[in-house]
Design a protein around this motif. Structure first.
Motif, PDB file in Angstrom:
ATOM      1  N   ARG A 283       0.809  -1.223   0.000  1.00 45.52           N
ATOM      2  CA  ARG A 283       0.000   0.000   0.000  1.00 45.52           C
ATOM      3  C   ARG A 283       0.842   1.273   0.000  1.00 45.52           C
ATOM      4  O   ARG A 283       0.371   2.319  -0.430  1.00 45.52           O
ATOM      5  CB  ARG A 283      -0.964  -0.023   1.193  1.00 45.52           C
ATOM      6  CG  ARG A 283      -2.003  -1.113   1.033  1.00 45.52           C
ATOM      7  CD  ARG A 283      -2.795  -1.409   2.298  1.00 45.52           C
ATOM      8  NE  ARG A 283      -3.450  -2.706   2.163  1.00 45.52           N
ATOM      9  CZ  ARG A 283      -4.612  -2.901   1.549  1.00 45.52           C
ATOM     10  NH1 ARG A 283      -5.253  -1.874   1.019  1.00 45.52           N
ATOM     11  NH2 ARG A 283      -5.135  -4.108   1.459  1.00 45.52           N
TER      12      ARG A 283
ATOM     13  N   LEU B 209       4.621   0.140  -2.881  1.00 44.70           N
ATOM     14  CA  LEU B 209       4.195  -0.189  -4.241  1.00 44.70           C
ATOM     15  C   LEU B 209       3.208   0.841  -4.786  1.00 44.70           C
ATOM     16  O   LEU B 209       3.433   1.420  -5.845  1.00 44.70           O
ATOM     17  CB  LEU B 209       3.572  -1.595  -4.285  1.00 44.70           C
ATOM     18  CG  LEU B 209       3.266  -2.178  -5.672  1.00 44.70           C
ATOM     19  CD1 LEU B 209       3.347  -3.693  -5.643  1.00 44.70           C
ATOM     20  CD2 LEU B 209       1.879  -1.771  -6.154  1.00 44.70           C
ATOM     21  N   ALA B 210       2.126   1.082  -4.058  1.00 47.82           N
ATOM     22  CA  ALA B 210       1.026   1.871  -4.614  1.00 47.82           C
ATOM     23  C   ALA B 210       0.858   3.250  -3.987  1.00 47.82           C
ATOM     24  O   ALA B 210      -0.085   3.966  -4.338  1.00 47.82           O
ATOM     25  CB  ALA B 210      -0.278   1.085  -4.454  1.00 47.82           C
TER      26      ALA B 210
ATOM     27  N   SER C  56       7.322   5.724  -4.355  1.00 47.48           N
ATOM     28  CA  SER C  56       6.636   4.431  -4.508  1.00 47.48           C
ATOM     29  C   SER C  56       6.885   3.889  -5.904  1.00 47.48           C
ATOM     30  O   SER C  56       7.174   4.656  -6.834  1.00 47.48           O
ATOM     31  CB  SER C  56       5.130   4.586  -4.285  1.00 47.48           C
ATOM     32  OG  SER C  56       4.496   5.177  -5.408  1.00 47.48           O
TER      33      SER C  56
ATOM     34  N   ASP D  59       4.763   2.724  -8.027  1.00 46.80           N
ATOM     35  CA  ASP D  59       3.760   3.253  -8.950  1.00 46.80           C
ATOM     36  C   ASP D  59       4.153   4.654  -9.415  1.00 46.80           C
ATOM     37  O   ASP D  59       4.088   4.962 -10.616  1.00 46.80           O
ATOM     38  CB  ASP D  59       2.393   3.276  -8.258  1.00 46.80           C
ATOM     39  CG  ASP D  59       1.263   3.632  -9.206  1.00 46.80           C
ATOM     40  OD1 ASP D  59       1.194   3.034 -10.299  1.00 46.80           O
ATOM     41  OD2 ASP D  59       0.452   4.510  -8.864  1.00 46.80           O
TER      42      ASP D  59
ATOM     43  N   THR E  99       0.417   2.657 -15.572  1.00 45.38           N
ATOM     44  CA  THR E  99       0.411   1.603 -14.562  1.00 45.38           C
ATOM     45  C   THR E  99      -1.003   1.231 -14.143  1.00 45.38           C
ATOM     46  O   THR E  99      -1.933   2.043 -14.220  1.00 45.38           O
ATOM     47  CB  THR E  99       1.174   2.037 -13.289  1.00 45.38           C
ATOM     48  OG1 THR E  99       0.478   3.126 -12.672  1.00 45.38           O
ATOM     49  CG2 THR E  99       2.600   2.455 -13.604  1.00 45.38           C
ATOM     50  N   GLU E 100      -1.128   0.000 -13.701  1.00 49.94           N
ATOM     51  CA  GLU E 100      -2.366  -0.470 -13.067  1.00 49.94           C
ATOM     52  C   GLU E 100      -1.952  -1.375 -11.912  1.00 49.94           C
ATOM     53  O   GLU E 100      -1.249  -2.370 -12.115  1.00 49.94           O
ATOM     54  CB  GLU E 100      -3.238  -1.236 -14.064  1.00 49.94           C
ATOM     55  CG  GLU E 100      -4.578  -1.647 -13.470  1.00 49.94           C
ATOM     56  CD  GLU E 100      -5.518  -2.256 -14.514  1.00 49.94           C
ATOM     57  OE1 GLU E 100      -6.230  -3.218 -14.157  1.00 49.94           O
ATOM     58  OE2 GLU E 100      -5.540  -1.774 -15.659  1.00 49.94           O
ATOM     59  N   VAL E 101      -2.363  -1.021 -10.697  1.00 46.65           N
ATOM     60  CA  VAL E 101      -1.988  -1.784  -9.508  1.00 46.65           C
ATOM     61  C   VAL E 101      -3.020  -2.868  -9.231  1.00 46.65           C
ATOM     62  O   VAL E 101      -4.231  -2.609  -9.237  1.00 46.65           O
ATOM     63  CB  VAL E 101      -1.856  -0.860  -8.276  1.00 46.65           C
ATOM     64  CG1 VAL E 101      -1.589  -1.686  -7.015  1.00 46.65           C
ATOM     65  CG2 VAL E 101      -0.743   0.157  -8.487  1.00 46.65           C
TER      66      VAL E 101
ATOM     67  N   MET F 225      -4.023  -4.927  -6.275  1.00 48.62           N
ATOM     68  CA  MET F 225      -3.818  -4.948  -4.830  1.00 48.62           C
ATOM     69  C   MET F 225      -4.360  -6.250  -4.245  1.00 48.62           C
ATOM     70  O   MET F 225      -5.486  -6.325  -3.770  1.00 48.62           O
ATOM     71  CB  MET F 225      -4.498  -3.731  -4.188  1.00 48.62           C
ATOM     72  CG  MET F 225      -4.158  -3.541  -2.720  1.00 48.62           C
ATOM     73  SD  MET F 225      -2.381  -3.336  -2.414  1.00 48.62           S
ATOM     74  CE  MET F 225      -2.088  -1.729  -3.177  1.00 48.62           C
TER      75      MET F 225
END
Length: 260
Positions: A211, A214-215, A221, A223, A233-235, A237
């Motif tokens: 969280r 990464l995101a 981060s 991202d 980008t597309e996370v 989770m």
């Protein structure tokens, strides 16, 4: 028949919304071993203290649980760690458990998720089936592992190599605290002229690292760094522990240990 305990040991998470990943593994193990009394332990002292401080919830470490099991007369303990690799946290757990080998007649321990070659193959197949996303030529998956100074860090490169061996060429694995780093992954993405990346944690829980590292909205981060470098980008989770087939892999490891 003597008293029997099932102990599931996790690093832990301080994020309530990430806890279901651990609970899923615990519940899956409990169903597979209904004749054993269930116990939970975390290896992270920091996370244990945070649960006590912020939620007034007491979670014990493996040493504390084993001490209790001795006091209550248990004769058999089967333990399954939810660790991904055979790293520092696994070593710490084993040292705590083995300290009681002369006080509890039978202690059996399952292996972490990625231990044998077949584990890598099965885990890679499960993760890619879970994603179920056909990629365009200029798209790729990027997985974030934790990384460690322990020699078990090589597991992350092995995981990526197994993905490639299974035909998933546009897949990359980086780590937060080890090699390969995100910089290394980005250099390789650019060589392949990748434009969009789907980023997912290669961790049991989608907790603090997922969280924030990464995101998170901060500039450092993954991202944010990827976006700043021109990637779309597309996370995703999702912690690995949320995937039922991964939970079943841990049961398989535990059954193997119990049968020895």
């Amino acid at each position: 028949m003597g008293k029997k305990a099932l102990l599931v040991v996790s690093f832990g998470t301080s994020f309530e919304e990430a806890l279901p990943a651990i609970v899923n593994i615990e519940e899956t193990c409990k169903k597979a071993f209904p004749d054993y009394d269930f116990y939970r332990a975390f290896t992270s002292g920091m996370i244990i203290r945070k649960w006590a401080r912020t939620k007034n919830v007491i979670i014990h470490n493996p040493d504390e649980v084993m001490k209790r099991l001795v006091a209550e007369g248990y004769e058999e303990v089967i333990c399954q760690p939810t660790h991904i690799i055979n790293g520092l946290e696994y070593d710490k757990m084993m040292n705590m458990l083995l300290a009681y080998k002369d006080q509890i007649p039978t202690i059996k321990v399952g292996t972490p998720l990625l231990t044998e070659e077949e584990d890598y193959k099965e885990a890679c197949e499960i993760v890619m089936q879970e994603l179920e996303k056909p990629l365009a030529k200029d798209e790729a998956f990027v997985f974030m592992g934790h990384g460690t100074e322990h020699f078990a860090n090589s597991a992350y490169s092995q995981f990526e190599n197994m993905l490639r061996d299974l035909g998933h060429e546009s897949t990359y694995v980086g780590t937060v605290e080890g090699f390969p780093s995100l910089d290394y992954v980005i250099r390789r993405l650019k060589i392949r002229e990748i434009k969009k990346v789907y980023v997912m944690p290669l961790m049991i829980v989608a907790g603090d690292h997922a969280r924030n590292d990464l995101a998170g909205a901060e500039a450092d981060s993954w991202d944010s760094i990827l976006k700043a470098d021109g990637f779309e980008t597309e996370v995703i989770m999702k912690g690995l522990g949320e995937i039922d087939a991964i939970a079943e892999m841990f049961v398989k490891h535990l059954k193997k240990a119990e049968s020895l």
